[in-house]
Design a protein around this motif. Structure first.
Motif, short mmCIF file in Angstrom:
data_model
loop_
_atom_site.label_atom_id
_atom_site.label_comp_id
_atom_site.label_asym_id
_atom_site.label_seq_id
_atom_site.Cartn_x
_atom_site.Cartn_y
_atom_site.Cartn_z
N ASN A 1 37.96 -15.67 -21.46
CA ASN A 1 38.79 -14.78 -20.64
C ASN A 1 39.65 -13.89 -21.53
O ASN A 1 40.12 -14.31 -22.57
N SER A 2 39.83 -12.68 -21.06
CA SER A 2 40.72 -11.75 -21.77
C SER A 2 41.86 -11.41 -20.81
O SER A 2 41.61 -11.06 -19.66
N PRO B 1 33.66 -3.92 -15.78
CA PRO B 1 32.98 -5.21 -15.88
C PRO B 1 33.94 -6.39 -15.81
O PRO B 1 35.15 -6.23 -15.96
N GLY B 2 33.35 -7.57 -15.57
CA GLY B 2 34.16 -8.79 -15.65
C GLY B 2 34.30 -9.51 -14.33
O GLY B 2 34.92 -10.57 -14.26
N GLY B 3 33.75 -8.92 -13.26
CA GLY B 3 33.79 -9.61 -11.96
C GLY B 3 35.21 -9.74 -11.43
O GLY B 3 36.04 -8.84 -11.63
N ARG C 1 36.75 -12.25 -17.08
CA ARG C 1 35.79 -12.95 -17.92
C ARG C 1 34.89 -11.91 -18.56
O ARG C 1 33.95 -11.41 -17.95
N VAL C 2 35.19 -11.57 -19.77
CA VAL C 2 34.47 -10.48 -20.45
C VAL C 2 34.32 -10.81 -21.94
O VAL C 2 35.17 -11.47 -22.52
N VAL D 1 35.99 -2.47 -22.66
CA VAL D 1 36.09 -1.60 -21.47
C VAL D 1 37.22 -2.10 -20.57
O VAL D 1 38.04 -1.32 -20.09
N TRP D 2 37.26 -3.40 -20.36
CA TRP D 2 38.31 -3.98 -19.51
C TRP D 2 39.70 -3.67 -20.08
O TRP D 2 40.60 -3.24 -19.37
#
Ligand code: FES
Ligand SMILES: [Fe+2]
Length: 346
Positions: A155-156, A246-248, A273-274, A281-282
């Motif tokens: 996770n970020s 991205p990342g849901g 979650r990336v 990108v996130w």
């Protein structure tokens, strides 16, 4: 048995006072790490007590009571001497362990070498200073464990910190009340969808309890988990549109630390979650656009919570959606009673 005093207060507290200023014997987030620079110091009030946070030149952080052991002047107006603070009033020097290292006005004084100021066990993780706030001087710190979502390297996250002029119990009520998402946050970027009516249920989990809508999932603020570990926190997820990158789903870990009975320090970690390029990108999108949207949502919460009367939780008319609120209140009432009984020596 002897009545015990609460660390940092010089008095005993009853259950209502403990509930108002915060339950002890647990870890709390205190302040963003970046707010205390190496060689710097800052005063914070937490759980109704004034504390001094300071770092030595190498960056090691200490948290001691902001009160000189001599005649109680605030150490925060003193001088940072690298590994110790010199009180402004008569120059007594206290180090990060709360030990008096020098009494310049009277060398050899018996106060030298004495641990006369409260010093807390601290930990730094997830960009945040955490501390174990003891109930009494006999309390032993429990091991520091970060919430799973933050400890998980897949996770970020970004930390968001705010101070609200409202009691911490209103924050906990608010996060255990997912239904407000569909109303208060209806015009937000992430909580515009879904039904405005729902039924909820509670289910027990290993970490605490899960409070969820029975008929909607993945559309709005549809569930929240209250978790008890080294510290109390909420864990939740809110769906994100594809335009949010991205990342849901968007994961949130939320905690509130009482400043005093009327003010709260609010911590939210926003996570996804990336990995690899998606992570970049996130992180870019969050800073460029999403963070501002999240501030708007948080401001909606703040506005309502600060507007609530101090006795807002007296004489309510709760309905089925408020099962989570009732549950958390029951839990904290029982904690407060237990801690008050321990203080009374029962
Ligand atoms: S009050 Fe701090 S040195 Fe006297
Ligand atoms: Fe909210």
């Amino acid at each position: 048995m002897k009545v015990k005093k609460v660390v940092g207060t010089r008095k005993t507290l009853d259950a209502a006072e403990l509930a108002a200023t915060g339950l002890r014997d647990r870890w709390y987030p205190i302040y963003p790490s970046r707010f205390v620079k190496p060689g710097g110091m800052t005063k914070v009030t937490r759980l109704g007590v004034d504390w001094l946070l300071f770092r030595d030149a190498r960056g090691k952080l200490y948290m001691i009571e902001d009160r000189c052991p001599h005649r109680s002047a605030p150490l925060s107006v003193g001088q940072h001497l690298g590994d110790r603070i010199a009180c402004r009033y008569h120059g007594v020097q206290v180090d990060g362990t709360g030990t008096v290292v020098s009494v310049p006005g009277m060398p050899g004084c018996a106060l030298e070498g004495k641990k006369a100021t409260v010093s807390l066990e601290v930990a730094e993780a997830a960009d945040t200073i955490f501390a174990f706030i003891p109930l009494t001087e006999d309390s032993k710190p429990t091991p520091f464990v970060l919430p799973e979502r933050l400890a998980d390297e897949a996770n970020s996250w970004f930390l968001n910190y705010a101070e609200w002029a409202g009691p911490w119990r209103f924050y906990m009520d608010n996060v255990l009340d997912p239904m407000h998402g569909a109303f208060l946050h209806r015009d937000s970027h992430s909580m515009f969808g879904g039904d405005v009516s729902a039924r909820f249920r509670i289910r027990e989990t290993e970490r605490g309890f899960f409070f969820e809508k029975t008929d909607q999932r993945g559309v709005n603020f549809d569930w929240v988990e209250f978790c008890r570990g080294a510290m109390d926190y909420v864990d939740l997820e809110i769906p994100y549109a594809a335009s949010a990158g991205p990342g849901g789903v968007f994961g949130i870990v939320g905690m509130a630390t009482p400043i005093d009975e009327n003010n709260s320090a609010i911590f939210h970690w926003r996570t996804r979650r990336v990995s690899d390029w998606e992570r970049d990108v996130w992180r870019f999108l969050f800073r460029a656009k999403l963070e501002e949207n999240h501030w708007q949502v948080l401001e909606q919460d703040r506005m309502v919570l600060e507007a609530l009367a101090a006795d807002a939780d007296v004489d309510e008319h709760l309905y089925q959606h408020d099962l989570g609120v009732s549950r958390i209140r029951r839990l904290y009432r029982s904690d407060a009673k237990q801690q008050a009984a321990a203080l009374a020596g029962e």
